[in-house]
Structure formats: structure tokens, C-alpha cells
Design a protein around this motif. Structure first.
Motif, mmCIF file in Angstrom:
data_model
loop_
_atom_site.group_PDB
_atom_site.id
_atom_site.type_symbol
_atom_site.label_atom_id
_atom_site.label_comp_id
_atom_site.label_asym_id
_atom_site.label_seq_id
_atom_site.Cartn_x
_atom_site.Cartn_y
_atom_site.Cartn_z
ATOM 1 N N SER A 4 -15.275 64.902 -59.762
ATOM 2 C CA SER A 4 -14.812 65.657 -58.588
ATOM 3 C C SER A 4 -15.514 65.207 -57.304
ATOM 4 N N GLU A 75 -10.676 70.463 -66.513
ATOM 5 C CA GLU A 75 -11.128 71.812 -66.144
ATOM 6 C C GLU A 75 -10.785 72.824 -67.238
ATOM 7 N N LYS A 78 -13.311 72.461 -69.885
ATOM 8 C CA LYS A 78 -14.608 72.960 -69.407
ATOM 9 C C LYS A 78 -14.674 74.483 -69.498
ATOM 10 N N LYS A 79 -13.560 75.160 -69.237
ATOM 11 C CA LYS A 79 -13.521 76.622 -69.274
ATOM 12 C C LYS A 79 -13.422 77.184 -70.687
#
Length: 80
Positions: A4, A75, A78-79
């Protein structure tokens, strides 16, 4: 996440990531398809990976999968 931090104009829409499996999952049938489906990864290939442990003098083998994804998929993982 380092990805990112890449400037938007230099960032590609999709990235390729290597996932290394535990050495106990070396059989051809051991593919983490549930993970790939949940995280929306596209499995684009795999290969055998060999490594040494410092405390042992023998080779160990594992498997590496190369998966293609976008940042949203990363993402999601990751969550999870």
C-alpha cells in the motif's frame, strides 16, 4: 503493508504472492483451495521448495503456490 506504500501511479492492479505450505502438506492433493476461494486468490502455479534447518543437516521439502490477487483480496485475508 508495504504494498500500500507503493505510489498509485506505479502500482499494478494485480499482484503475485508466494504462499509456502507446511512441509507436512507436500502431496499433490494438498492445495488450500478453501483459502484461495475465500480470499479470492487465483492459483497460477506451484513448485517444490527445499530448505535446511540449522539444527539438522538434511534437506526438507515443502510446496510453494503462486497466487494472483488484487489489494482488496489481500485486505480480505488480512481481516480474516
Amino acid at each position: 503493508m508495504k504494498i500500500s506504500k507503493i505510489p498509485q501511479e506505479k502500482r499494478m492492479e494485480e499482484i503475485v504472492v508466494t504462499i509456502r505450505l507446511n512441509e507436512k502438506f507436500l502431496a499433490k492433493s494438498y492445495i488450500p483451495n478453501t483459502l484461495f476461494k475465500h480470499a479470492r486468490f487465483e492459483n497460477i502455479g506451484s513448485r517444490r521448495w527445499e530448505f535446511y534447518r540449522e539444527e539438522e543437516e538434511e534437506k526438507h521439502y515443502s510446496k510453494m503456490h503462486f497466487v494472483k490477487m488484487n489489494l482488496d483480496s489481500l485486505e480480505t485475508l488480512k481481516k480474516s
